[in-house]
Design a protein around this motif. Structure first.
Motif, short mmCIF file in Angstrom:
data_model
loop_
_atom_site.label_atom_id
_atom_site.label_comp_id
_atom_site.label_asym_id
_atom_site.label_seq_id
_atom_site.Cartn_x
_atom_site.Cartn_y
_atom_site.Cartn_z
N GLY A 152 0.82 -1.20 0.00
CA GLY A 152 0.00 0.00 0.00
C GLY A 152 0.85 1.26 0.00
O GLY A 152 0.55 2.22 -0.71
N ALA A 153 1.93 1.24 0.78
CA ALA A 153 2.80 2.42 0.84
C ALA A 153 3.46 2.66 -0.51
O ALA A 153 3.54 3.81 -0.98
CB ALA A 153 3.86 2.23 1.92
N VAL A 154 3.92 1.60 -1.16
CA VAL A 154 4.57 1.76 -2.46
C VAL A 154 3.56 2.24 -3.50
O VAL A 154 3.84 3.18 -4.27
CB VAL A 154 5.21 0.42 -2.89
CG1 VAL A 154 5.62 0.47 -4.33
CG2 VAL A 154 6.41 0.13 -2.02
N ASN A 171 -2.03 2.69 5.14
CA ASN A 171 -2.84 2.40 6.32
C ASN A 171 -4.04 1.54 5.97
O ASN A 171 -4.36 0.57 6.67
CB ASN A 171 -3.34 3.70 6.95
CG ASN A 171 -2.25 4.42 7.69
OD1 ASN A 171 -1.18 3.87 7.89
ND2 ASN A 171 -2.51 5.65 8.07
N THR A 172 -4.70 1.89 4.85
CA THR A 172 -5.90 1.12 4.46
C THR A 172 -5.55 -0.34 4.20
O THR A 172 -6.20 -1.26 4.73
CB THR A 172 -6.51 1.74 3.20
OG1 THR A 172 -6.70 3.12 3.41
CG2 THR A 172 -7.81 1.09 2.85
N GLY A 212 -5.09 -6.11 5.61
CA GLY A 212 -4.23 -7.28 5.83
C GLY A 212 -4.37 -7.80 7.25
O GLY A 212 -4.44 -9.02 7.48
N LEU A 213 -4.42 -6.87 8.22
CA LEU A 213 -4.53 -7.28 9.62
C LEU A 213 -5.83 -8.02 9.87
O LEU A 213 -5.85 -9.10 10.47
CB LEU A 213 -4.44 -6.04 10.51
CG LEU A 213 -4.44 -6.22 12.01
CD1 LEU A 213 -3.20 -6.94 12.45
CD2 LEU A 213 -4.50 -4.87 12.70
N MET A 214 -6.94 -7.45 9.35
CA MET A 214 -8.25 -8.11 9.54
C MET A 214 -8.26 -9.48 8.89
O MET A 214 -8.73 -10.47 9.48
CB MET A 214 -9.35 -7.26 8.94
CG MET A 214 -9.70 -6.03 9.71
SD MET A 214 -11.11 -5.29 8.92
CE MET A 214 -11.04 -3.66 9.54
N TYR A 215 -7.76 -9.55 7.64
CA TYR A 215 -7.79 -10.81 6.91
C TYR A 215 -6.98 -11.88 7.65
O TYR A 215 -7.44 -13.01 7.82
CB TYR A 215 -7.23 -10.61 5.50
CG TYR A 215 -7.21 -11.85 4.68
CD1 TYR A 215 -6.06 -12.63 4.60
CD2 TYR A 215 -8.33 -12.28 4.00
CE1 TYR A 215 -6.04 -13.77 3.86
CE2 TYR A 215 -8.32 -13.43 3.26
CZ TYR A 215 -7.17 -14.17 3.18
OH TYR A 215 -7.15 -15.32 2.45
#
Lengths: 222, 197
Positions: B79-81, B121-122, B127-130
């Motif tokens: 996401g950052a990239v 962040n999104t 990724g964290l939720m998944y």
């Protein structure tokens, strides 16, 4: 004994793990904090939705900040490991200073220097606490007859400690170099307590999984 | 200083020995040379196979913590990239003619930073939720198959858009489930050509 740490990934993959772990910690911690803050700051009847709204607005931001800090720190740490070709606490301290400085670089060199100093001091405290914890955990207070076992238990788990006192002869630890005196004193006292107990009472040598080793060499700079 | 017993040399070790001769620019460094490790215990490995069945051997072996950090890290970094690339494009588009380099650099940094942070962040949260839902499913069902992935995708989509109302949550959940199922299917197809997957 001084086994090298095997629980962390080797260096390039470590950055990914650290970014993910830092983001997770920031997101979960930030969620909890902002949820409670949102509940506190909401009118009655809308507390839960107020808390959820605060979480949705703030938790990703906190997670992202942690992730940036953790990712940069891990990158600098791996760069130091690659440059120095060894793993020890100095890498982490310099990486912490570099991260602090890098993140404040847009505010000018003075602010960057101050942030670097803060980052370095913070990491030095964390590493010191980690080393003390390792020393306490790795040396359970068992009475021991075997002089080899005592010497083995007196081994420093992190041989690269910047202020390592000589650990071969515990009675000499009290008279070690000045920076290491309080570390050595902590250690020397424990060893001296153990020796009279071992000599006086009866004790059984339980089956040890360590081979009796030659005395651990001292890690003084030559 | 180096204990020769610490280097269990095989038959093909002459090349390595040659490298340590004076005149070459390299030396053999053993990080464990001063530590007096009980190396016999360290390297005395059994010869029996680790897994009895091939299906066990090819199954995923990440613990829930490793799964969490892996997916979150991959999500945040990609996401950052991607966000930085978007920001770069926006900065290039918004450049005025005749600007000094400092202003251009400032605009590039600002827009890359803000887009990168937003998208990172999104995706990190997704990724964290998944990863959290998938690890919870694996722990609950004690099995690792495609159903876990699809349900994790459903849950992630629903949770992510839960605040926008139930209809939005259902649509997002369906999108997430389909994407996760497609990824699992693509991985199975890809295994035929790239066995390491």
């Amino acid at each position: 004994m001084g086994t090298p740490e095997t629980s962390r990934e080797p260096c390039p993959d470590r950055i990914l793990d650290d970014v993910g772990g830092a983001f997770g910690m920031g997101a979960v911690g930030g969620s909890a904090f902002h949820f409670i803050k949102g509940i506190y700051n909401s009118p009655n009847g809308m507390r839960l939705s107020g808390g959820a709204q605060a979480v949705r607005m703030n938790a990703p931001r906190v997670g992202g900040s942690f992730a940036v800090w953790g990712g940069l720190f891990s990158t600098f740490d791996c760069a130091m490991v690659y440059a120095r070709q060894k793993e020890d606490p100095w890498n982490s301290i310099v990486a912490g200073a570099a991260t602090g400085g890098f993140l404040s670089m847009r505010q000018g060199m003075g602010a960057a220097g101050r942030s670097a100093l803060m980052g370095g001091i913070l990491l030095a405290l964390i590493e010191g606490a980690g080393l003390m914890l390792n020393r306490v955990l790795a040396n359970p207070p068992l009475p021991a007859d075997d002089p080899n076992l005592t010497a083995a238990m007196g081994g420093n788990p992190f041989p690269g400690l910047p202020q390592a006192p000589p650990v071969v002869a515990p009675p000499e630890a009290a008279s070690s170099s000045v920076p290491g005196v309080w570390f050595g004193g902590l250690f020397g006292r424990k060893e001296e307590e153990k020796k009279p107990i071992a000599g006086g009472g009866k004790s059984e040598i339980l089956e040890s999984f360590d081979t009796p080793s030659t005395p651990i060499p001292s890690f003084e700079y030559k | 200083m180096a204990d020769p017993r610490l280097y269990p040399t095989g038959s093909g070790s002459d090349d390595r020995r040659d490298a340590a001769y004076p005149g070459s620019e390299r030396r053999l460094y053993n990080p464990y040379q001063d530590l007096n490790l009980p190396y016999r215990q360290l390297y005395d490995l059994p010869t029996s196979p680790e897994f009895l069945f091939k299906e066990e051997a090819v199954a995923q072996h990440r613990s829930w913590g490793e799964n969490l950090t892996y997916y979150t890290g991959v999500g945040y970094l990609s996401g950052a990239v991607a966000g930085a690339a978007l920001g770069l494009r926006d900065a290039a588009r918004g450049a005025e003619p005749g600007e000094p380099a400092k202003i251009r650099a400032n605009r590039v940094l600002n827009s890359c930073g803000s887009s990168g942070r937003r998208v990172g962040n999104t995706l990190g949260v997704i990724g964290l939720m998944y990863a959290g839902i998938e690890s919870a499913m694996v722990a609950a069902r004690d099995r690792d198959d495609w159903i876990n992935s699809v349900v994790a995708g459903l849950g992630t989509g629903a949770l992510f858009r839960a605040a926008n109302g139930p209809r939005s949550a259902v649509v997002a959940g369906a999108v997430g489930g389909v994407l996760a199922g497609a990824a699992a299917a693509a991985k199975q197809v890809g295994k035929r050509y790239v066995p390491a997957l």
